[in-house]
Design a protein around this motif. Structure first.
Motif, PDB file in Angstrom:
ATOM      1  N   ALA A 138     -44.646  15.311  37.720  1.00  0.00           N
ATOM      2  CA  ALA A 138     -43.597  15.518  36.728  1.00  0.00           C
ATOM      3  C   ALA A 138     -43.433  17.015  36.582  1.00  0.00           C
ATOM      4  O   ALA A 138     -44.413  17.758  36.610  1.00  0.00           O
ATOM      5  N   VAL A 139     -42.201  17.479  36.474  1.00  0.00           N
ATOM      6  CA  VAL A 139     -41.941  18.912  36.358  1.00  0.00           C
ATOM      7  C   VAL A 139     -41.133  19.164  35.091  1.00  0.00           C
ATOM      8  O   VAL A 139     -40.399  18.289  34.629  1.00  0.00           O
ATOM      9  N   PRO A 140     -41.264  20.370  34.504  1.00  0.00           N
ATOM     10  CA  PRO A 140     -40.580  20.648  33.237  1.00  0.00           C
ATOM     11  C   PRO A 140     -39.083  20.431  33.282  1.00  0.00           C
ATOM     12  O   PRO A 140     -38.473  20.019  32.289  1.00  0.00           O
ATOM     13  N   GLY A 141     -38.471  20.697  34.445  1.00  0.00           N
ATOM     14  CA  GLY A 141     -37.029  20.530  34.540  1.00  0.00           C
ATOM     15  C   GLY A 141     -36.565  19.094  34.374  1.00  0.00           C
ATOM     16  O   GLY A 141     -35.395  18.840  34.086  1.00  0.00           O
ATOM     17  N   GLY A 142     -37.475  18.149  34.545  1.00  0.00           N
ATOM     18  CA  GLY A 142     -37.107  16.746  34.390  1.00  0.00           C
ATOM     19  C   GLY A 142     -37.602  16.126  33.104  1.00  0.00           C
ATOM     20  O   GLY A 142     -37.556  14.893  32.960  1.00  0.00           O
ATOM     21  N   TRP A 143     -38.074  16.951  32.170  1.00  0.00           N
ATOM     22  CA  TRP A 143     -38.643  16.426  30.927  1.00  0.00           C
ATOM     23  C   TRP A 143     -37.655  15.531  30.177  1.00  0.00           C
ATOM     24  O   TRP A 143     -36.522  15.914  29.908  1.00  0.00           O
ATOM     25  N   ARG A 144     -38.107  14.331  29.840  1.00  0.00           N
ATOM     26  CA  ARG A 144     -37.232  13.326  29.232  1.00  0.00           C
ATOM     27  C   ARG A 144     -36.903  13.623  27.782  1.00  0.00           C
ATOM     28  O   ARG A 144     -36.014  13.008  27.194  1.00  0.00           O
ATOM     29  N   GLY A 145     -37.597  14.593  27.190  1.00  0.00           N
ATOM     30  CA  GLY A 145     -37.291  14.960  25.809  1.00  0.00           C
ATOM     31  C   GLY A 145     -35.922  15.578  25.644  1.00  0.00           C
ATOM     32  O   GLY A 145     -35.407  15.658  24.520  1.00  0.00           O
ATOM     33  N   LEU A 146     -35.303  16.023  26.731  1.00  0.00           N
ATOM     34  CA  LEU A 146     -33.969  16.620  26.664  1.00  0.00           C
ATOM     35  C   LEU A 146     -32.856  15.594  26.862  1.00  0.00           C
ATOM     36  O   LEU A 146     -31.680  15.923  26.699  1.00  0.00           O
ATOM     37  N   ALA A 147     -33.206  14.367  27.228  1.00  0.00           N
ATOM     38  CA  ALA A 147     -32.193  13.348  27.537  1.00  0.00           C
ATOM     39  C   ALA A 147     -31.337  13.048  26.316  1.00  0.00           C
ATOM     40  O   ALA A 147     -31.848  12.864  25.207  1.00  0.00           O
ATOM     41  N   TRP A 148     -30.037  12.974  26.519  1.00  0.00           N
ATOM     42  CA  TRP A 148     -29.102  12.683  25.435  1.00  0.00           C
ATOM     43  C   TRP A 148     -27.897  11.894  25.934  1.00  0.00           C
ATOM     44  O   TRP A 148     -27.418  10.978  25.265  1.00  0.00           O
ATOM     45  N   LEU A 149     -27.409  12.221  27.114  1.00  0.00           N
ATOM     46  CA  LEU A 149     -26.211  11.592  27.646  1.00  0.00           C
ATOM     47  C   LEU A 149     -26.488  10.163  28.097  1.00  0.00           C
ATOM     48  O   LEU A 149     -27.627   9.802  28.388  1.00  0.00           O
ATOM     49  N   THR A 150     -25.431   9.365  28.147  1.00  0.00           N
ATOM     50  CA  THR A 150     -25.562   8.033  28.705  1.00  0.00           C
ATOM     51  C   THR A 150     -25.749   8.144  30.213  1.00  0.00           C
ATOM     52  O   THR A 150     -25.491   9.195  30.824  1.00  0.00           O
ATOM     53  N   GLU A 151     -26.181   7.072  30.835  1.00  0.00           N
ATOM     54  CA  GLU A 151     -26.392   7.093  32.283  1.00  0.00           C
ATOM     55  C   GLU A 151     -25.074   7.343  33.004  1.00  0.00           C
ATOM     56  O   GLU A 151     -25.035   8.036  34.029  1.00  0.00           O
ATOM     57  N   GLU A 152     -23.978   6.797  32.477  1.00  0.00           N
ATOM     58  CA  GLU A 152     -22.671   7.020  33.106  1.00  0.00           C
ATOM     59  C   GLU A 152     -22.286   8.492  33.020  1.00  0.00           C
ATOM     60  O   GLU A 152     -21.798   9.078  33.999  1.00  0.00           O
ATOM     61  N   GLN A 153     -22.505   9.111  31.865  1.00  0.00           N
ATOM     62  CA  GLN A 153     -22.197  10.533  31.707  1.00  0.00           C
ATOM     63  C   GLN A 153     -23.083  11.384  32.616  1.00  0.00           C
ATOM     64  O   GLN A 153     -22.598  12.312  33.264  1.00  0.00           O
ATOM     65  N   ALA A 154     -24.368  11.061  32.656  1.00  0.00           N
ATOM     66  CA  ALA A 154     -25.301  11.822  33.477  1.00  0.00           C
ATOM     67  C   ALA A 154     -24.920  11.732  34.954  1.00  0.00           C
ATOM     68  O   ALA A 154     -25.017  12.718  35.691  1.00  0.00           O
ATOM     69  N   GLY A 155     -24.480  10.567  35.394  1.00  0.00           N
ATOM     70  CA  GLY A 155     -24.098  10.381  36.780  1.00  0.00           C
ATOM     71  C   GLY A 155     -22.947  11.274  37.194  1.00  0.00           C
ATOM     72  O   GLY A 155     -22.839  11.653  38.367  1.00  0.00           O
ATOM     73  N   ARG A 156     -22.082  11.631  36.252  1.00  0.00           N
ATOM     74  CA  ARG A 156     -20.937  12.495  36.554  1.00  0.00           C
ATOM     75  C   ARG A 156     -21.341  13.958  36.675  1.00  0.00           C
ATOM     76  O   ARG A 156     -20.539  14.793  37.107  1.00  0.00           O
ATOM     77  N   LEU A 157     -22.568  14.274  36.291  1.00  0.00           N
ATOM     78  CA  LEU A 157     -23.008  15.660  36.288  1.00  0.00           C
ATOM     79  C   LEU A 157     -24.090  15.961  37.319  1.00  0.00           C
ATOM     80  O   LEU A 157     -24.301  17.124  37.676  1.00  0.00           O
ATOM     81  N   ARG A 158     -24.778  14.934  37.780  1.00  0.00           N
ATOM     82  CA  ARG A 158     -25.865  15.182  38.729  1.00  0.00           C
ATOM     83  C   ARG A 158     -25.322  15.761  40.034  1.00  0.00           C
ATOM     84  O   ARG A 158     -24.324  15.285  40.566  1.00  0.00           O
ATOM     85  N   PRO A 159     -25.994  16.795  40.576  1.00  0.00           N
ATOM     86  CA  PRO A 159     -25.556  17.354  41.865  1.00  0.00           C
ATOM     87  C   PRO A 159     -25.866  16.402  43.006  1.00  0.00           C
ATOM     88  O   PRO A 159     -26.579  15.404  42.834  1.00  0.00           O
ATOM     89  N   GLU A 160     -25.343  16.719  44.173  1.00  0.00           N
ATOM     90  CA  GLU A 160     -25.586  15.895  45.354  1.00  0.00           C
ATOM     91  C   GLU A 160     -27.080  15.891  45.689  1.00  0.00           C
ATOM     92  O   GLU A 160     -27.785  16.869  45.434  1.00  0.00           O
ATOM     93  N   PRO A 161     -27.588  14.786  46.265  1.00  0.00           N
ATOM     94  CA  PRO A 161     -29.011  14.734  46.634  1.00  0.00           C
ATOM     95  C   PRO A 161     -29.378  15.832  47.618  1.00  0.00           C
ATOM     96  O   PRO A 161     -28.546  16.284  48.416  1.00  0.00           O
ATOM     97  N   LEU A 162     -30.638  16.267  47.566  1.00  0.00           N
ATOM     98  CA  LEU A 162     -31.126  17.297  48.480  1.00  0.00           C
ATOM     99  C   LEU A 162     -31.153  16.767  49.906  1.00  0.00           C
ATOM    100  O   LEU A 162     -31.378  15.584  50.147  1.00  0.00           O
ATOM    101  N   THR A 163     -30.945  17.685  50.853  1.00  0.00           N
ATOM    102  CA  THR A 163     -30.926  17.281  52.253  1.00  0.00           C
ATOM    103  C   THR A 163     -32.152  17.760  53.015  1.00  0.00           C
ATOM    104  O   THR A 163     -32.298  17.470  54.189  1.00  0.00           O
ATOM    105  N   GLY A 164     -33.054  18.531  52.368  1.00  0.00           N
ATOM    106  CA  GLY A 164     -34.241  19.039  53.044  1.00  0.00           C
ATOM    107  C   GLY A 164     -34.062  20.481  53.485  1.00  0.00           C
ATOM    108  O   GLY A 164     -32.970  20.888  53.902  1.00  0.00           O
ATOM    109  N   SER A 165     -35.121  21.278  53.372  1.00  0.00           N
ATOM    110  CA  SER A 165     -35.017  22.716  53.644  1.00  0.00           C
ATOM    111  C   SER A 165     -35.325  23.079  55.092  1.00  0.00           C
ATOM    112  O   SER A 165     -35.361  24.257  55.431  1.00  0.00           O
TER     113      SER A 165
END
Length: 322
Positions: A138-165
Motif C-alpha cells: 500500500a502506498v500513500p498515494g492510494g490512501w483510502r482516507g481521501l476517497a470521496w467521489l463515486t466510482e463513476e466519477q472516479a472512473g472519469r478521472l483515472r489516467p490510462e493504465p501503465l504500460t511498463g517502463s
C-alpha cells in the motif's frame, strides 16, 4: 491550525487530484458539477494553506536505486535539527519525528545506504538502522482516507493504465523536467519547455510517455492533520514468514493504513497508520491488528511532526506537527 474546513467540493477536488494530479481543472469541474474557476480557486486556497500540493518524481527502481527505511535514535534536544537536516537532502522522503522527539524515521532511495555515512557525526545520534524495502503493498498515494467521489466519477478521472517502463532511457532534459515537477507537479507546459529547451509539444509528448511507462509519478502530497486525521503512527511488526504475504495484503486493505511494506531486518513488515484521533488508533491496534495471529511482535511510534513527505522540501506551511 488543527484542521482545514473542507466542504464537498474541496473533498472531491482532493480525491480527483489523488487519482490524477495533472487532471485539467475543466475536467475536474465537469465531474464535480461546478465551474472551472471554482476548482482553480479552491486548489489555490488548499495549496496556500498547506493542505495539499501536487509533486512529481522518478521511479527510483528505474534508476537502479534501492529504497531503504531508516531509523535514527537521538537525544531529545537533537531530534528536530537532525530531522530538518535529513529533510533538506534531495534523496530523502517521508521524514518524521517520532516518539517524544527521540527518534526519526525516513525513506531514501540510493544505490547503497550512503545516507548513513553522511548523517551528522555527533554524540547526540545514539543509533541508526537501515533496512531495505523489498515490496510495497500500500502506498500513500492510494490512501483510502481521501476517497470521496463515486466510482463513476472516479472512473472519469483515472489516467490510462501503465504500460511498463521497459525501453525508457532517461535523458538530461528529463531530469530538468522532473526538477520542475518536484516543486510543482502541475507546472504548465510553457514552464517545462523553458526548463528543458524543448518545444511545448515535445514536452507534452515526453511527459505522457514518462507517465504512461511508470517512470514518472505525479503524486498528491497531503497533510492528514489538516484533513482531520490527528493521529499518525509507524508500526514495525514481526510476522510469521509463512503468513507475511497474507498479513501485508490484509493491512493494505485497511482504510487506516496509508503504507505497508515488507522489509529486511529484525521486523519484516512496516506500516503507516492514519487515524482520526488516539482513541481511533487504539481501537485499530486492539481490534484490527491484534486479530492477526501471525503478528508476533508490534512496535508503535506516534508521529509528532512531519518534516517532509514526497517531492522536494515543502514550503514552510507544510513543516508543522504531523
Amino acid at each position: 491550525m488543527e484542521s482545514a474546513e473542507l466542504d464537498a467540493v474541496d473533498r472531491g477536488l482532493v480525491h480527483a487530484l489523488q487519482l490524477d494530479g495533472r487532471a485539467p481543472f475543466a475536467r475536474i469541474a465537469d465531474v464535480l458539477g461546478v465551474s472551472e474557476q471554482t476548482v482553480a480557486r479552491r486548489y489555490r486556497r488548499l495549496t496556500a494553506a498547506g493542505v495539499i500540493r501536487v509533486v512529481g518524481g522518478l521511479d527510483g527502481l528505474l534508476l537502479g536505486y534501492t529504497p531503504w527505511t531508516i531509523r535514527v535514535r537521538c537525544t531529545p534536544d537533537a531530534g528536530t535539527a537532525i530531522a530538518e537536516a535529513l529533510a533538506r537532502r534531495p534523496d530523502t522522503y517521508w521524514v518524521h519525528l517520532l516518539s517524544g522527539g527521540t527518534e526519526i524515521s525516513c525513506f531514501t532511495q540510493s544505490p547503497d545506504a550512503v545516507l548513513l555515512e553522511k548523517l551528522p557525526r555527533t554524540s547526540r545520534v545514539l543509533g541508526m538502522t537501515a533496512h531495505s524495502l523489498l515490496r510495497g503493498f500500500a502506498v500513500p498515494g492510494g490512501w483510502r482516507g481521501l476517497a470521496w467521489l463515486t466510482e463513476e466519477q472516479a472512473g472519469r478521472l483515472r489516467p490510462e493504465p501503465l504500460t511498463g517502463s521497459e525501453g525508457i532511457v532517461l535523458q538530461e532534459e528529463d531530469h530538468r523536467l522532473v526538477d520542475v515537477l518536484a516543486e510543482d507537479g502541475r507546472a504548465g507546459y510553457a514552464e517545462l519547455a523553458r526548463a528543458t529547451g524543448w518545444s511545448e509539444s515535445t514536452v507534452k509528448r515526453r511527459l505522457s510517455q514518462l507517465r504512461a511507462s511508470g517512470a514518472l509519478n505525479i503524486q498528491l502530497d497531503y497533510s492528514p492533520r489538516l484533513l482531520g486525521y490527528r493521529a499518525e503512527a509507524r508500526l514495525w511488526m514481526s510476522v510469521r514468514p509463512s503468513e507475511l504475504l497474507h498479513v501485508a495484503t490484509t493491512l493494505a486493505g485497511h482504510p487506516e493504513i496509508s503504507f505497508a511494506g515488507v522489509t529486511t531486518g529484525p521486523t519484516n513488515l512496516l506500516a503507516a497508520a492514519v487515524c482520526r484521533d488516539n482513541a481511533d488508533l487504539y481501537r485499530y491496534l486492539t481490534e484490527r491488528v491484534s486479530a492477526l495471529d501471525a503478528v508476533q511482535t508490534l512496535e508503535t511510534a506516534p508521529v509528532l511532526r512531519t518534516m517532509k513527505r514526497t517531492g522536494v522540501l515543502p514550503p514552510r506551511a507544510y513543516v508543522r506537527p504531523a
